[in-house]
Write a protein that holds these residues in place. Structure first.
Motif, mmCIF file in Angstrom:
data_model
loop_
_atom_site.group_PDB
_atom_site.id
_atom_site.type_symbol
_atom_site.label_atom_id
_atom_site.label_comp_id
_atom_site.label_asym_id
_atom_site.label_seq_id
_atom_site.Cartn_x
_atom_site.Cartn_y
_atom_site.Cartn_z
ATOM 1 N N LYS A 199 1.515 -1.064 0.269
ATOM 2 C CA LYS A 199 -0.094 0.088 0.330
ATOM 3 C C LYS A 199 0.650 0.589 -0.168
ATOM 4 O O LYS A 199 2.102 1.297 0.253
ATOM 5 N N ASN B 192 -1.070 6.161 -6.666
ATOM 6 C CA ASN B 192 -2.009 5.055 -6.513
ATOM 7 C C ASN B 192 -2.068 3.768 -7.655
ATOM 8 O O ASN B 192 -1.775 3.733 -8.765
ATOM 9 N N TYR B 193 -2.033 2.912 -6.738
ATOM 10 C CA TYR B 193 -1.764 1.571 -7.242
ATOM 11 C C TYR B 193 -3.988 1.142 -8.553
ATOM 12 O O TYR B 193 -3.274 0.396 -9.501
ATOM 13 N N SER B 194 -4.692 1.633 -8.082
ATOM 14 C CA SER B 194 -5.653 2.301 -9.081
ATOM 15 C C SER B 194 -5.255 2.943 -10.389
ATOM 16 O O SER B 194 -5.467 2.379 -11.526
ATOM 17 N N ASN B 195 -3.971 3.538 -10.904
ATOM 18 C CA ASN B 195 -4.066 4.242 -11.777
ATOM 19 C C ASN B 195 -2.909 3.042 -13.105
ATOM 20 O O ASN B 195 -1.713 4.281 -13.544
ATOM 21 N N TRP C 149 -2.106 -0.149 -14.883
ATOM 22 C CA TRP C 149 -1.877 -1.593 -15.599
ATOM 23 C C TRP C 149 -1.165 -1.704 -15.851
ATOM 24 O O TRP C 149 -0.052 -1.500 -16.436
ATOM 25 N N ASN D 149 -2.046 6.355 -15.009
ATOM 26 C CA ASN D 149 -2.394 7.480 -14.733
ATOM 27 C C ASN D 149 -1.469 8.120 -14.493
ATOM 28 O O ASN D 149 -1.671 7.129 -12.892
ATOM 29 N N THR E 82 -1.310 9.862 -19.639
ATOM 30 C CA THR E 82 -1.216 8.101 -19.849
ATOM 31 C C THR E 82 -0.099 7.806 -20.939
ATOM 32 O O THR E 82 0.221 8.928 -21.795
ATOM 33 N N THR F 128 5.407 3.136 -4.641
ATOM 34 C CA THR F 128 3.895 1.851 -5.599
ATOM 35 C C THR F 128 5.110 0.993 -6.614
ATOM 36 O O THR F 128 5.950 1.885 -7.230
ATOM 37 N N THR G 110 4.555 -2.067 -8.669
ATOM 38 C CA THR G 110 4.068 -3.674 -9.033
ATOM 39 C C THR G 110 5.105 -4.636 -9.448
ATOM 40 O O THR G 110 6.522 -4.677 -9.392
#
Length: 585
Positions: free
Chosen positions: A61, A73-76, A78, A97, A135, A169, A171
């Motif tokens: 997190k 944010n992780y939601s941004n 992909w 993003n 983006t 952050t 991935t």
């Protein structure tokens, strides 16, 4: 008045404390935080400020903002695939993003790969449309050198050179190899064998195995693989065709359709060090004296090099830490020989020898040996007494001097000489002198008693080693006879006789004088006593008066004569014979 002022002061103080408390409560309840934690704080960022990258926590997190930087944010984030990708054949597309930083003028976004082998790669991402669409994208395709396994990825958002996000952050993605190889060892030597087992991905159409050098081109082994055998095993001998101290690779060439990929598994061919054959290491003499030498010899073998290309050296260390390096002669048949010499001034004791055999690649083998260095004992070739070399006993008169001269030597140096004399009565006499060239030692016979003395000579060197003359000189010990001087013997006796004679006469005179004095004294006492008892007659008085009248002076006699006269005993009156009275009848 004083009490009134005090009460007013207390009231004012209480009111002030209440106001301060209300103010603090309002501040904390309003949620005011540190300005560095405020989003979009315009006065925090600095072009010269460097912020370290942060790692994600256990739950992946985002952490709180750091120095005004906001985490992504992780939601941004992909990626187009979530399964593992095959190395080289497959790729993964990352999209991010960054609209949360639009008000800060984003003009660059970078992607950073954190590989599991500790390496890091950072690349620029490409904006979709233009950079103001917020983006950004990047397509990653692994190379054949990319390690397989789990890898992490972070994104860095910039306004020119100013980093806007914390970079914490993360991935991830996973790379799998088209083929797996298991080697029995990654370090091999000549004479050993490489044993490997391979497993290929089922989607591979064909593949083959080869071993290539460090430029990945020259094959030393090549073999096609039957896909029906999965896993597949090979055994390759590491022979003289493999260079030492060099990396080689097991190369797997695989194809899938029109695509092909080479994968490499590295191993190292290590040089075999030369081997010192311990059983052949020997010294010609394991114990030597100073100024002497010993010969060190040994044999060496090597798997790669010719014996002529080997070198052998020896580091000789003395007991005090001094070292000397010697090179051994190469006989070109694997045997080596060298001479170790020890000087006269080097310490005695055990010497350690470090033997090193080195091949042409600089790889060596080491062995330790040792030998002993001893002190050279002094040597006594003889001595003289009063410049005479003794073959038999020497007779000297009592009172003469004994002068010793010596013929001795020592490699390290003589420290001192000791002469010891011992007679038949177990009396002894020792004298020690520091040794100098042409040393003389003088002994007075008056310090010795008469009779037979035996001479012992000892020489001690600078190491404290002492050698007696009888150790290496056949004539030792020598005999000296000290005899009395005849005149010296007669003179004391005659003087004794004369002294006794004079002493006897003097003694008799003293005794006679003593008794004479006592006798005369006794006579004087008797005469004085008789004179006291005798009364002078008138006739004597008349005679004295007449003498005075005539003027006769009585001569004074010496005291001695008077005393002698007094000492003369009075004449004894002769007894007149009694007349015989004739009686008439």
């Amino acid at each position: 008045m004083r009490h009134v002022k005090t009460r007013q002061f207390v009231k004012l103080t209480l009111i002030a404390l209440i106001l301060v408390g209300i103010s603090l409560n309002f501040i904390f309840s309003s949620g005011v935080v540190n300005p560095r934690e405020c989003k979009g704080s315009p006065d925090i960022d600095s072009e010269n400020e460097t912020i370290p990258f942060l790692t994600k926590d256990e739950n992946s997190k985002p952490l709180s903002s750091f120095n005004g930087r906001i985490p992504l944010n992780y939601s941004n984030i992909w990626k187009n695939v979530t399964r593992p990708i095959r190395r080289y054949f497959e790729s993964v597309n990352f999209t991010v993003n960054v609209s949360g930083y639009a008000n800060k003028g984003v003009n660059k976004t970078r992607i950073q790969f954190l590989f599991n082998d500790g390496t890091t790669t950072t690349e620029d991402m490409t904006p979709i449309g233009n950079q103001y669409n917020n983006t950004w994208t990047y397509v990653y395709k692994s190379t054949y050198t990319t390690p397989s396994g789990f890898h992490e990825v972070r994104f860095l958002v910039y306004n020119e050179t100013i980093q806007l996000n914390t970079g914490e952050t993360l991935t991830n993605f996973t790379i799998i190899s088209n083929a797996l190889a298991f080697l029995n060892s990654t370090i091999l030597r000549r004479g050993e064998a490489l044993k490997a087992e391979f497993s290929v991905n089922e989607s591979i159409d064909s593949w083959k195995i080869s071993i290539v050098d460090d430029n990945r081109r020259t094959p030393s082994f090549e073999h096609p693989v039957d896909l029906s055998l999965n896993p597949y095993q090979i055994i390759v001998e590491i022979n003289s065709s493999y260079s030492v101290n060099k990396y080689y690779y097991v190369k797997i060439n695989s194809t899938s359709g029109s695509k092909w990929i080479d994968e490499y598994f590295k191993f190292f061919v290590e040089n075999t060090p030369p081997t010192i054959l311990i059983s052949t290491v020997q010294f010609s003499r394991n114990s030597i004296f100073r100024t002497k030498s010993t010969t060190l010899s040994l044999n060496v073998s090597d798997n790669e090099d010719n014996p002529s290309s080997l070198t052998v050296s020896a580091i000789v260390e003395d007991p005090e830490g001094g070292t000397e390096t010697i090179m051994l002669d190469n006989k070109n048949d694997g045997s080596f020989e060298g001479t170790i010499s020890v000087g006269a001034n080097q310490p005695k004791g055990n010497y350690d020898v470090q033997i090193s055999a080195e091949d042409s690649s600089g790889v060596n083998d080491t062995y330790y040996a040792n030998f002993e260095v001893k002190n050279n004992p002094p040597k006594i070739y003889g001595f003289k007494i009063n410049n005479q070399t003794l073959n038999t006993s020497l007779t000297v008169q009592y009172g003469e001097l004994l002068t010793f001269t010596f013929n001795a030597s020592d490699v390290e140096g003589i420290a001192f000489v000791t002469v010891s004399l011992l007679n038949t009565e177990n009396e002894y006499f020792n004298i020690t002198r520091e040794y100098v060239e042409n040393l003389n030692i003088t002994i007075r016979t008056v310090d010795l008693s008469k009779g037979i003395w035996y001479v012992y000579v000892n020489v001690t060197d600078t190491d404290g080693v002492s050698v007696g003359l009888n150790d290496d000189y056949l004539a030792a010990p020598q005999e000296i006879i000290i005899v009395p001087n005849v005149m010296e013997e007669i003179f004391p006796i005659s003087m004794l006789i004369i002294g006794l004679s004079f002493g006897t006469v003097a003694g008799i005179g003293v005794v006679m004088g003593f008794f004479k004095t006592r006798f005369l004294k006794k006579q004087e006492e008797l005469l004085a006593q008789k004179q006291k008892e005798k009364v002078p007659t008138p006739k004597k008085k008349i005679r004295e008066k007449k003498r005075k009248k005539r003027g006769e002076k009585e001569e004074k006699k010496p005291k001695e004569e008077i005393s002698e006269e007094k000492a003369k005993p009075p004449r004894e009156k002769k007894e007149k014979p009694k007349k015989r009275i004739r009686r008439k009848l």
